[in-house]
Design a protein around this motif. Sequence first.
Motif, PDB file in Angstrom:
ATOM      1  N   THR A  91      -5.054  -9.750  -2.970  1.00  0.00           N
ATOM      2  CA  THR A  91      -6.102  -9.643  -1.949  1.00  0.00           C
ATOM      3  C   THR A  91      -6.904  -8.349  -2.086  1.00  0.00           C
ATOM      4  O   THR A  91      -8.000  -8.239  -1.532  1.00  0.00           O
ATOM      5  N   ARG A  92      -6.360  -7.385  -2.807  1.00  0.00           N
ATOM      6  CA  ARG A  92      -7.042  -6.089  -2.932  1.00  0.00           C
ATOM      7  C   ARG A  92      -7.750  -5.922  -4.273  1.00  0.00           C
ATOM      8  O   ARG A  92      -8.411  -4.902  -4.494  1.00  0.00           O
ATOM      9  N   GLY A 150     -14.776  -9.154 -16.837  1.00  0.00           N
ATOM     10  CA  GLY A 150     -15.339  -9.780 -18.026  1.00  0.00           C
ATOM     11  C   GLY A 150     -14.552  -9.327 -19.241  1.00  0.00           C
ATOM     12  O   GLY A 150     -13.329  -9.453 -19.295  1.00  0.00           O
ATOM     13  N   GLN A 151     -15.252  -8.748 -20.202  1.00  0.00           N
ATOM     14  CA  GLN A 151     -14.589  -8.268 -21.408  1.00  0.00           C
ATOM     15  C   GLN A 151     -14.434  -6.757 -21.442  1.00  0.00           C
ATOM     16  O   GLN A 151     -14.103  -6.185 -22.479  1.00  0.00           O
ATOM     17  N   ASN A 152     -14.645  -6.115 -20.304  1.00  0.00           N
ATOM     18  CA  ASN A 152     -14.557  -4.660 -20.230  1.00  0.00           C
ATOM     19  C   ASN A 152     -13.331  -4.212 -19.448  1.00  0.00           C
ATOM     20  O   ASN A 152     -13.053  -4.726 -18.354  1.00  0.00           O
ATOM     21  N   ILE A 153     -12.598  -3.253 -20.005  1.00  0.00           N
ATOM     22  CA  ILE A 153     -11.473  -2.654 -19.290  1.00  0.00           C
ATOM     23  C   ILE A 153     -12.026  -1.707 -18.228  1.00  0.00           C
ATOM     24  O   ILE A 153     -12.848  -0.835 -18.525  1.00  0.00           O
ATOM     25  N   VAL A 154     -11.557  -1.896 -16.996  1.00  0.00           N
ATOM     26  CA  VAL A 154     -12.043  -1.046 -15.914  1.00  0.00           C
ATOM     27  C   VAL A 154     -10.959  -0.120 -15.364  1.00  0.00           C
ATOM     28  O   VAL A 154     -11.267   0.886 -14.725  1.00  0.00           O
ATOM     29  N   ASP A 155      -9.687  -0.440 -15.614  1.00  0.00           N
ATOM     30  CA  ASP A 155      -8.618   0.420 -15.110  1.00  0.00           C
ATOM     31  C   ASP A 155      -7.297  -0.005 -15.761  1.00  0.00           C
ATOM     32  O   ASP A 155      -7.201  -1.109 -16.317  1.00  0.00           O
ATOM     33  N   VAL A 156      -6.300   0.884 -15.681  1.00  0.00           N
ATOM     34  CA  VAL A 156      -4.973   0.599 -16.203  1.00  0.00           C
ATOM     35  C   VAL A 156      -3.945   1.241 -15.276  1.00  0.00           C
ATOM     36  O   VAL A 156      -4.107   2.404 -14.880  1.00  0.00           O
ATOM     37  N   ALA A 157      -2.912   0.497 -14.928  1.00  0.00           N
ATOM     38  CA  ALA A 157      -1.750   1.063 -14.255  1.00  0.00           C
ATOM     39  C   ALA A 157      -0.650   1.184 -15.302  1.00  0.00           C
ATOM     40  O   ALA A 157      -0.256   0.179 -15.911  1.00  0.00           O
ATOM     41  N   GLY A 195       1.376   6.936 -16.847  1.00  0.00           N
ATOM     42  CA  GLY A 195       0.608   8.139 -16.542  1.00  0.00           C
ATOM     43  C   GLY A 195      -0.267   8.002 -15.322  1.00  0.00           C
ATOM     44  O   GLY A 195      -0.813   8.981 -14.821  1.00  0.00           O
ATOM     45  N   GLN A 196      -0.458   6.786 -14.833  1.00  0.00           N
ATOM     46  CA  GLN A 196      -1.226   6.513 -13.608  1.00  0.00           C
ATOM     47  C   GLN A 196      -0.576   5.303 -12.959  1.00  0.00           C
ATOM     48  O   GLN A 196      -0.877   4.158 -13.312  1.00  0.00           O
ATOM     49  N   LEU A 197       0.328   5.546 -12.037  1.00  0.00           N
ATOM     50  CA  LEU A 197       1.172   4.469 -11.527  1.00  0.00           C
ATOM     51  C   LEU A 197       0.443   3.507 -10.597  1.00  0.00           C
ATOM     52  O   LEU A 197       0.915   2.389 -10.385  1.00  0.00           O
ATOM     53  N   THR A 198      -0.675   3.894 -10.064  1.00  0.00           N
ATOM     54  CA  THR A 198      -1.426   3.032  -9.157  1.00  0.00           C
ATOM     55  C   THR A 198      -2.862   2.916  -9.638  1.00  0.00           C
ATOM     56  O   THR A 198      -3.491   3.925  -9.991  1.00  0.00           O
ATOM     57  N   SER A 199      -3.382   1.686  -9.670  1.00  0.00           N
ATOM     58  CA  SER A 199      -4.781   1.508 -10.054  1.00  0.00           C
ATOM     59  C   SER A 199      -5.676   2.175  -9.024  1.00  0.00           C
ATOM     60  O   SER A 199      -5.275   2.396  -7.871  1.00  0.00           O
ATOM     61  N   LYS A 200      -6.882   2.489  -9.426  1.00  0.00           N
ATOM     62  CA  LYS A 200      -7.775   3.254  -8.543  1.00  0.00           C
ATOM     63  C   LYS A 200      -8.119   2.492  -7.276  1.00  0.00           C
ATOM     64  O   LYS A 200      -8.393   3.099  -6.236  1.00  0.00           O
ATOM     65  N   ASP A 201      -8.107   1.159  -7.331  1.00  0.00           N
ATOM     66  CA  ASP A 201      -8.403   0.378  -6.129  1.00  0.00           C
ATOM     67  C   ASP A 201      -7.156   0.113  -5.286  1.00  0.00           C
ATOM     68  O   ASP A 201      -7.237  -0.482  -4.211  1.00  0.00           O
ATOM     69  N   THR A 242       0.804  -1.210   0.000  1.00  0.00           N
ATOM     70  CA  THR A 242       0.000   0.000   0.000  1.00  0.00           C
ATOM     71  C   THR A 242       0.839   1.262   0.000  1.00  0.00           C
ATOM     72  O   THR A 242       0.306   2.357  -0.097  1.00  0.00           O
ATOM     73  N   GLN A 243       2.179   1.126   0.168  1.00  0.00           N
ATOM     74  CA  GLN A 243       3.019   2.321   0.147  1.00  0.00           C
ATOM     75  C   GLN A 243       3.164   2.827  -1.272  1.00  0.00           C
ATOM     76  O   GLN A 243       3.129   2.050  -2.224  1.00  0.00           O
TER      77      GLN A 243
END
Length: 438
Positions: A345-346, A303-310, A313-319, A193-194
């Motif tokens: 686990t996250r 499923g077949q949908n992209i929900v996020d990308v690390a 330009g965005q080093l950490t996923s939103k979750d 988480t750091q």
Amino acid sequence: MTSPLAKGQNGPIDVSDVVVSLELTTPADLSALLVKSDGKVRSDADFVFFNQPAGPGVKLVPGAHGQAASLAVSLGDVPADIDQVRAVITLDDASSRFGAFAPPTARVSDTSGAVLYEYRIEGLSTESIVIALELYRRQGTWKVRAVGQGYAGGFAALVTDHGVSVDDAPPPAAASAPSAPPAAPTPPPAAPTQPPGSGQQYAPPSQPRYEQPQYGQPQYGAPQYGQPVPSHAQQAPGGEVNLTKSRPVSLVKGQKVTLRKDGGVALTFLRMGLGWDPVKKSGLFGNRSANIDLDASAVLFAGQNIVDVAYYGQLTSKDGSIQHQGDNLTGEGDGDDEVVLVDLTRIPPHVDTVMFIVTSYRGHTFEQVQNAFCRLVDGTTNDELARYTLQGGMPFTGMVMAKVYRQGSEWKLQAIGEGMQAKHPGEAAPQLGRFLAT
């Protein structure tokens, strides 16, 4: 005010310092020849290029990330017996040709960035080298002329015709012994988480290098799932292999492993290391590596949908489950070039696949890359568990290296190793659907 030039046209230069820059649609080098009135250099010191970036009054200035180099010319410092400064564009890939791409544009600006002249070099076809423009003296003043002259004799002929000494090309190198395994990466942070960056000191770009896509929106267009996969991609070996910390598993294309340690304990914190080396060029003026910028990204699917990308330009996923450790701009050095931390686990329950891709921001293909690999490391013990190495270069600008996916209550890893044409994750997104099937 910018004055456009057509081939053969000229114009006066009323400032003492100018910058010659390029707008390119394919990787290329900029160089300069400082010649006398007879069209010859005085010595090899009058040739400014990547291995000799400074000459009398002329400097080759590296471009910003993803941009071509430029020439900074102090006209007052150019020796009196130099009559012309010729700007030359040479394609990185000597077997390619300008006619296969949109025309390059050469610009002459003052030091404040104001563009004085602009020349779009139309009409090129089979040439891989072109004299773009020249700065020249006339009656005590300086002018610029749009040249746009492709050179048919090759780069060696171009510079030797201008009086530059060229050594014979070196003989083919003997087959080298296999390189040693990459060095282990620096240990991961104590807890995933750091914020990334406590190990490798990469700085994220100040701005994303392309507009961050809004996943799930029509910007990408719907991925064409169900597209036929090339037959060679379907010939995956059957069966799975087990992970053991005593002996890392060497995966082959299509092979799968269940993410369990010895004794059946499920892996929870993964380190996915990706690495590559630029192919060394044996050039006429010394050896160098192509300025290749590969970027690793982790794409999350529900499923077949992209929900996020690390990605860079965005080093950490939103979750917070995926942490990209930063952007390596060259691939130089041993060990992992880019590292992605994955906390299984996250990952939210609706996310069932994390796909690891590598894209070439500057448009170089994997034919110019060697020793490309991805490896799975236990993030808690730093033990390498599995490795997949690409065999040989391929004519693609993007590569789907592997994916981690849910199957029932377990997570599995599958080596993919399939190419695509994509310079960044936004271009890759519509092409990834066919790799979701297990």
